[in-house]
Design a protein around this motif. Structure first.
Motif, mmCIF file in Angstrom:
data_model
loop_
_atom_site.group_PDB
_atom_site.id
_atom_site.type_symbol
_atom_site.label_atom_id
_atom_site.label_comp_id
_atom_site.label_asym_id
_atom_site.label_seq_id
_atom_site.Cartn_x
_atom_site.Cartn_y
_atom_site.Cartn_z
ATOM 1 N N ASN A 10 79.169 82.507 64.651
ATOM 2 C CA ASN A 10 80.454 82.249 65.299
ATOM 3 C C ASN A 10 81.527 83.203 64.804
ATOM 4 O O ASN A 10 82.714 82.922 64.916
ATOM 5 N N ASN A 11 81.115 84.343 64.229
ATOM 6 C CA ASN A 11 82.070 85.295 63.686
ATOM 7 C C ASN A 11 82.278 86.454 64.643
ATOM 8 O O ASN A 11 81.393 86.829 65.403
ATOM 9 N N LEU A 12 83.468 87.030 64.584
ATOM 10 C CA LEU A 12 83.714 88.248 65.330
ATOM 11 C C LEU A 12 82.976 89.388 64.652
ATOM 12 O O LEU A 12 82.853 89.418 63.428
ATOM 13 N N PRO A 13 82.501 90.377 65.427
ATOM 14 C CA PRO A 13 81.866 91.534 64.804
ATOM 15 C C PRO A 13 82.902 92.363 64.062
ATOM 16 O O PRO A 13 84.074 92.325 64.380
ATOM 17 N N ASN A 14 82.430 93.128 63.064
ATOM 18 C CA ASN A 14 83.330 94.027 62.355
ATOM 19 C C ASN A 14 83.881 95.054 63.335
ATOM 20 O O ASN A 14 83.137 95.802 63.963
ATOM 21 N N PHE A 15 85.208 95.120 63.450
ATOM 22 C CA PHE A 15 85.825 95.961 64.469
ATOM 23 C C PHE A 15 85.520 97.442 64.305
ATOM 24 O O PHE A 15 85.494 98.194 65.266
ATOM 25 N N PHE A 16 85.298 97.884 63.072
ATOM 26 C CA PHE A 16 85.186 99.316 62.845
ATOM 27 C C PHE A 16 83.813 99.739 62.340
ATOM 28 O O PHE A 16 83.612 100.866 61.923
ATOM 29 N N LEU A 17 82.852 98.809 62.380
ATOM 30 C CA LEU A 17 81.505 99.145 61.930
ATOM 31 C C LEU A 17 80.836 100.112 62.898
ATOM 32 O O LEU A 17 80.153 101.045 62.515
ATOM 33 N N SER A 18 81.046 99.871 64.195
ATOM 34 C CA SER A 18 80.464 100.741 65.223
ATOM 35 C C SER A 18 81.520 101.017 66.275
ATOM 36 O O SER A 18 81.795 100.187 67.128
ATOM 37 N N LEU A 337 83.076 77.457 78.589
ATOM 38 C CA LEU A 337 83.170 78.474 77.545
ATOM 39 C C LEU A 337 81.762 78.787 77.034
ATOM 40 O O LEU A 337 81.061 77.904 76.552
ATOM 41 N N SER A 338 81.370 80.031 77.128
ATOM 42 C CA SER A 338 80.022 80.449 76.752
ATOM 43 C C SER A 338 79.877 80.551 75.235
ATOM 44 O O SER A 338 80.842 80.753 74.499
ATOM 45 N N LYS A 339 78.647 80.446 74.763
ATOM 46 C CA LYS A 339 78.358 80.640 73.338
ATOM 47 C C LYS A 339 78.613 82.083 72.915
ATOM 48 O O LYS A 339 78.713 82.381 71.724
ATOM 49 N N ASP A 340 78.705 82.991 73.884
ATOM 50 C CA ASP A 340 78.940 84.405 73.577
ATOM 51 C C ASP A 340 80.427 84.740 73.454
ATOM 52 O O ASP A 340 80.778 85.914 73.269
ATOM 53 N N LEU A 341 81.294 83.752 73.565
ATOM 54 C CA LEU A 341 82.724 84.020 73.639
ATOM 55 C C LEU A 341 83.236 84.818 72.448
ATOM 56 O O LEU A 341 83.983 85.792 72.605
ATOM 57 N N MET A 342 82.854 84.427 71.231
ATOM 58 C CA MET A 342 83.358 85.109 70.043
ATOM 59 C C MET A 342 82.908 86.571 70.001
ATOM 60 O O MET A 342 83.688 87.465 69.675
#
Length: 508
Positions: A10-18, A337-342
């Motif tokens: 349920n975490n956002l991806p690291n914005f600057f990893l890729s 709201l989809s499970k992919d929202l985050m």
């Protein structure tokens, strides 16, 4: 209809990893495309003025005689070219857009919906299973809500109604309340407004909400009115961007932007869990904003609009369907709201932030970011991604108060402090998720705290269905004295400790 499985992460991806290079290039494209206005012409003017300032009257007379004697036509051509270029510059440069003032609607005390009252109303509705009653309770426990958010009167009664009349009354009460306060604050006449932009995602009756405002305030017959629907919580900044574009081609004009959402018409009376979440999160609210491109309004305006940047991920099916209005198996309409929202929200935010960076970050941060990007992408070096410090670009952050989990992740990814997150967390705690208007309750909070100083930069971030992420960048034109401002936080700005917003729970 089966419920969606719980997301594994349920975490956002690291914005600057890729980071995709095309979004970095897009940001620099915006910067370079405005270089003529921001650098070259002012530099040319400074050099020319500096050079001419060294001339004496005798020098000008000698130069004039020289031109007349030797090259009269060249002198005329240079003079005409200079006048033409100066005229072209002043006519084609972007008009400055000022935020004269704004107002946030604060519902009546009778509409306060505590968590206990919400659960009581859910049980009395007799349409939810015991399992889903418990599910809603858990959502509230994690929501970051306080006990004073506002619900619609039509649903806070023994026999709740979703009729058109009740829905229209809710929306008009919010819109007219905010506009009345705004007109009182600014002192302008309603007929002076040349542009009207209204956004309400789910409630769009006929005549439109913009027509209702025109009728109520007797706005001029040639007003440019727009009604934006179905654009989700990010529509507030879309409305600001549209008003900005219209002000570029309509000189000496006022634009009124109204952002709201309707709860009455869109309450979900079913048991499909992805749709039940919206019942728990959304509350009544709205805002009215007055923009101007009149240079004479600069002195009394609060802010100047510096940038608007819109990111749309709708071409991707997963992004398009992650917030979706549809019917459940019993034909009850709701927003799923989809499970992919985050994950989708994280990708949209990353794209928007990557594009915005070159426009706002100081050169030192851009060089460090580009150096690590080149090392990772081209030199294949295993170096840690450099996260630009956006605190060097902005003094204040207004992040859409969509939910506590999203705010937690943005705070972590952008390495913001609790002080920077306070406006968003306290807005979520006091007013709940008011959709597109939440950004203005957050800015009002910063004003009420006496934080806004002349020259401060404010970053508004909105995201919503589609999937879209939008940014608005403002610069404060003056320091805001909270004692002289009418504000939805008035008389209660210090009532709620900030740590309460992070640890709020529901009583049994």
């Amino acid at each position: 209809m089966e419920t969606l499985p719980e997301p594994r992460n349920n975490n956002l991806p690291n914005f600057f990893l890729s980071v995709r290079l095309k979004y970095v290039k897009l940001g620099y494209h915006y910067l370079v495309s405005n270089a003529l206005y921001l650098f070259f012409f002012p530099l040319f003017t400074i050099i020319l003025t500096t050079h001419l300032s060294t001339f004496t009257i005798d020098d000008f007379i000698e130069l004039s005689n020289h031109m007349i004697k030797y090259n009269y036509m060249v002198f005329i051509l240079v003079l005409i070219s200079s006048v033409f270029l100066a005229t072209l510059y002043f006519m084609s440069r972007p008009r400055k857009v000022y935020l004269v003032n704004f107002a946030c609607y604060k519902p009546d005390q009778s509409q306060i919906c505590s968590k206990e009252l919400f659960m009581k109303l859910s049980k009395e509705a007799r349409c939810f299973t015991e399992e889903n009653i418990s599910f809603q309770k858990k959502i509230l426990e994690r929501s970051g809500f306080g006990q004073k958010t506002y619900g619609p009167i039509a649903l806070m009664q023994e026999n709740p109604t979703q009729c058109m009349a009740a829905s229209r009354k809710e929306t008009e009460t919010v819109m007219f309340g905010a506009i009345d306060e705004l007109l009182e604050k600014t002192g302008i006449k309603a007929r002076d407004i040349a542009i009207l932009v209204v956004n309400s995602s789910l409630f769009n009756p006929t005549p439109s909400l913009s027509a209702a405002i025109v009728n109520r305030y007797k706005l001029r017959g040639n007003i440019l009115s727009y009604n934006l629907g179905g654009m989700g919580c990010s529509a507030g900044l879309i409305s600001i961007d549209l008003a900005k574009q219209l002000l570029q081609v309509n000189p000496n004009s006022y634009a009124l932007v109204v952002s709201t959402e309707n709860i009455t018409r869109n309450w979900y009376f079913g048991n499909y869990r992805p749709m039940l979440v919206t019942n728990c999160l959304f509350r009544v609210g709205g805002a009215a904003i007055l923009l101007s491109n009149k240079s004479s309004d600069r002195r009394r305006s609060k802010y100047q609009l510096i940038h608007t940047l819109r990111t749309h991920k709708g071409a991707d099916d997963r992004s398009y369907k992650c917030v979706f209005q549809e019917e459940d198996e019993n034909q009850n309409v709701g927003v799923s709201l989809s499970k992919d929202l985050m994950a989708v929200a994280g990708e949209a935010l990353k794209t928007n932030i990557t594009t915005l960076g070159p426009l706002v970050l100081p050169m030192s941060e851009q060089l460090l970011f580009l150096a690590t990007l080149v090392a990772r992408k081209f030199l294949k070096m295993k170096v840690k991604p450099y996260i630009p410090d956006f605190k060097l670009a902005f003094e204040h952050f207004c992040i859409h108060a969509g939910g506590r989990a999203v705010l937690d992740e943005i705070e972590k990814n952008l390495e913001l402090t609790p002080w920077h997150m306070e406006p968003s967390r306290m807005t979520l705690y006091r007013f709940g998720n008011t959709s597109s208007s939440s950004l203005w309750y957050e800015l009002a909070y910063s004003e009420a705290k006496g934080r806004i100083r002349r020259g401060d930069r404010i970053w508004q971030i909105g995201f919503g269905s589609g999937f879209k992420c939008n940014s608005g960048v403002w610069r404060a034109l003056r320091s805001i004295n909270p004692a002289k401002e009418r504000n939805p936080w008035m008389d209660e700005i210090d009532e709620f400790p900030v740590d309460v917003a992070k640890t709020s729970t529901i009583n049994n």
